[in-house]
Write a protein that holds these residues in place. Structure first.
Motif, PDB file in Angstrom:
ATOM      1  N   ARG A  36       0.885  -1.027   0.060  1.00  0.00           N
ATOM      2  CA  ARG A  36      -0.010  -0.131  -0.092  1.00  0.00           C
ATOM      3  C   ARG A  36       0.954   1.053  -0.064  1.00  0.00           C
ATOM      4  NH1 ARG A  36      -4.492  -0.691   4.464  1.00  0.00           N
ATOM      5  NH2 ARG A  36      -5.166   1.069   3.450  1.00  0.00           N
ATOM      6  N   ARG A  45      -8.870   2.316   3.079  1.00  0.00           N
ATOM      7  CA  ARG A  45      -9.415   1.154   2.566  1.00  0.00           C
ATOM      8  C   ARG A  45      -9.592   1.171   1.190  1.00  0.00           C
ATOM      9  NH1 ARG A  45      -9.313  -3.647   5.047  1.00  0.00           N
ATOM     10  NH2 ARG A  45     -11.112  -4.017   4.225  1.00  0.00           N
ATOM     11  N   THR A  46      -9.478  -0.028   0.472  1.00  0.00           N
ATOM     12  CA  THR A  46      -9.818   0.004  -1.243  1.00  0.00           C
ATOM     13  C   THR A  46     -10.477  -1.187  -1.566  1.00  0.00           C
ATOM     14  OG1 THR A  46      -7.655  -1.133  -1.933  1.00  0.00           O
ATOM     15  CG2 THR A  46      -7.687   1.457  -1.664  1.00  0.00           C
ATOM     16  N   ASP A  49      -8.186  -4.135  -0.992  1.00  0.00           N
ATOM     17  CA  ASP A  49      -7.209  -4.471   0.238  1.00  0.00           C
ATOM     18  C   ASP A  49      -7.214  -6.170   0.588  1.00  0.00           C
ATOM     19  OD1 ASP A  49      -6.213  -2.032   0.198  1.00  0.00           O
ATOM     20  OD2 ASP A  49      -7.463  -1.523   2.198  1.00  0.00           O
ATOM     21  N   HIS A  50      -8.485  -6.727   0.489  1.00  0.00           N
ATOM     22  CA  HIS A  50      -8.561  -8.241   0.888  1.00  0.00           C
ATOM     23  C   HIS A  50      -7.521  -9.106  -0.063  1.00  0.00           C
ATOM     24  CE1 HIS A  50     -11.225  -8.014  -2.750  1.00  0.00           C
ATOM     25  NE2 HIS A  50     -11.098  -9.286  -2.767  1.00  0.00           N
ATOM     26  N   ALA A  55      -5.081  -6.680   5.869  1.00  0.00           N
ATOM     27  CA  ALA A  55      -5.634  -6.669   7.518  1.00  0.00           C
ATOM     28  C   ALA A  55      -4.783  -7.964   8.278  1.00  0.00           C
ATOM     29  CB  ALA A  55      -6.961  -7.020   7.615  1.00  0.00           C
ATOM     30  N   THR A  60      -3.128  -3.355  11.096  1.00  0.00           N
ATOM     31  CA  THR A  60      -4.316  -2.756  11.422  1.00  0.00           C
ATOM     32  C   THR A  60      -5.175  -4.065  11.923  1.00  0.00           C
ATOM     33  OG1 THR A  60      -6.291  -1.719  10.062  1.00  0.00           O
ATOM     34  CG2 THR A  60      -5.139  -3.530   8.972  1.00  0.00           C
ATOM     35  N   GLU A  62      -8.525  -4.077  11.050  1.00  0.00           N
ATOM     36  CA  GLU A  62      -9.813  -4.272  10.159  1.00  0.00           C
ATOM     37  C   GLU A  62      -9.480  -5.637   9.706  1.00  0.00           C
ATOM     38  OE1 GLU A  62     -10.318  -1.043   7.721  1.00  0.00           O
ATOM     39  OE2 GLU A  62      -9.490   0.355   8.737  1.00  0.00           O
TER      40      GLU A  62
END
Length: 63
Positions: A36, A45-46, A49-50, A55, A60, A62
């Motif tokens: 990132r 967040r985009t 991101d997954h 995360a 983070t 999240e």
């Protein structure tokens, strides 16, 4: 975008030299691949991101 002064051949040669140096740094481990960009330059967040497992691997909470 601002115009760049200089001869096209010299500008192209500089661009190629800089690209080669950047790739060499990545491939030799002298520069890290970052999942990132800097937080102030990108939304927190985009949608993707997954895919980068941000995360899980980041700092983070999240998920």
């Amino acid at each position: 975008m601002k115009p760049v002064a200089g001869e096209p051949e010299a500008l192209a040669a500089d661009a190629l030299d800089n690209t080669i140096a950047l790739l060499r740094d990545f491939l030799l481990g002298e520069r890290r691949f970052i999942a990132r960009p800097h937080p102030r330059r990108k939304p927190v967040r985009t949608d993707h991101d997954h895919l980068a497992r941000v995360a899980e691997w980041g700092n983070t909470d999240e998920a």
